[in-house]
Design an enzyme around this catalytic site. Structure first.
Site, PDB file in Angstrom:
ATOM      1  N   CYS A 113      53.118  56.538  10.064  1.00  0.00           N
ATOM      2  CA  CYS A 113      51.791  57.142  10.224  1.00  0.00           C
ATOM      3  C   CYS A 113      50.709  56.052  10.210  1.00  0.00           C
ATOM      4  CB  CYS A 113      51.562  58.209   9.160  1.00  0.00           C
ATOM      5  SG  CYS A 113      50.206  59.343   9.560  1.00  0.00           S
ATOM      6  N   GLU A 141      59.870  60.425   4.997  1.00  0.00           N
ATOM      7  CA  GLU A 141      59.944  60.278   3.544  1.00  0.00           C
ATOM      8  C   GLU A 141      59.567  61.565   2.812  1.00  0.00           C
ATOM      9  OE1 GLU A 141      55.603  59.277   4.357  1.00  0.00           O
ATOM     10  OE2 GLU A 141      57.533  59.228   5.402  1.00  0.00           O
ATOM     11  N   HIS A 168      56.444  61.917   9.024  1.00  0.00           N
ATOM     12  CA  HIS A 168      56.772  61.399   7.699  1.00  0.00           C
ATOM     13  C   HIS A 168      58.197  61.780   7.268  1.00  0.00           C
ATOM     14  CE1 HIS A 168      52.700  60.053   6.487  1.00  0.00           C
ATOM     15  NE2 HIS A 168      52.292  61.016   7.293  1.00  0.00           N
TER      16      HIS A 168
END
Length: 223
Positions: A86, A197, A195
């Protein structure tokens, strides 16, 4: 695998990345952007998401000129592995480590939702746990995720297999050719907008993104 997570003023995804790395068996270390050098012995550098310097000027432009970025560029130049997620992707383009730019989303609206990504290039350090054509969920949360490059650059990325991920169902941010993530020519630098994660733990909605970090840990420990 030892990973350095670079923190800029306004970064807000560093703990999420650290959690994903730990779940993959890696050892993360936080690195402040004003440090002149990276810690010794790193296998991976991560530029996490957030709003570095409040997204003033252009997203990632000020962070790309932070002192630590000189050593990140040197690390990449030596063949080190770098992951920008990002805002980290925006920083990588602003620093010249990846081509193109991230522009304001089509419609000029901030997008916060899950998306489906399709793996376009398997067998890289970042995609070793997937096959080409596999899809997985990942949250997006950005106002400037509209990937742009000139036609020649886009053709080169496609022709050389440097598009890592595309939005499988199209994208609302307007990204050229539905590009969600790209690789450097040596396949050791990855920038992507969504994302992974944030989908690396069942308590956070799933583990769809965990294979990215597991694949990195397996590849870099083996190296």
């Amino acid at each position: 695998m030892k990973a350095g997570i670079v923190i800029f003023p306004g970064t807000n995804r560093e703990r999420d990345v650290a959690l994903a790395l730990r779940r993959a068996g890696a050892t993360p270390t936080m690195v402040w952007h004003a440090e002149p050098t990276l810690p010794a012995g790193l296998d991976l550098v991560v530029l996490p998401g957030g709003f570095s310097h409040g997204d003033y000027l252009r997203c990632g432009a000020m962070a790309a000129r932070s002192p630590i970025m000189r050593d990140v560029a040197a690390f990449a130049g030596r063949g080190g592995h770098v992951l920008g997620i990002c805002n980290g992707f925006q920083i990588l383009t602003e620093a010249g480590l990846l081509p193109g730019a991230l522009l304001r989303n089509a419609g000029l609206r901030f997008l916060a939702m899950d998306c489906t990504l399709r793996v376009e290039r398997a067998g890289t350090p970042f995609t070793g746990r997937w096959q080409q054509g596999d899809t997985f969920r990942a949250p997006m949360a950005h106002g400037d995720g509209n990937y742009f490059a000139d036609a020649e650059t886009l053709d080169r990325l496609d022709g050389e297999g440097l598009v890592a991920f595309r939005y499988a169902e199209g994208t609302r941010n307007g990204a050229a050719r539905d590009i969600a993530g790209i690789l450097s020519p040596n396949l050791r630098v990855l920038g992507l907008m969504p994302h992974p994660e944030n989908h690396a733990d069942p308590l956070c909605g799933g583990e769809d993104g965990l294979p990215l970090f597991q694949g990195l840990a397996e590849r870099l420990v083996a190296a």
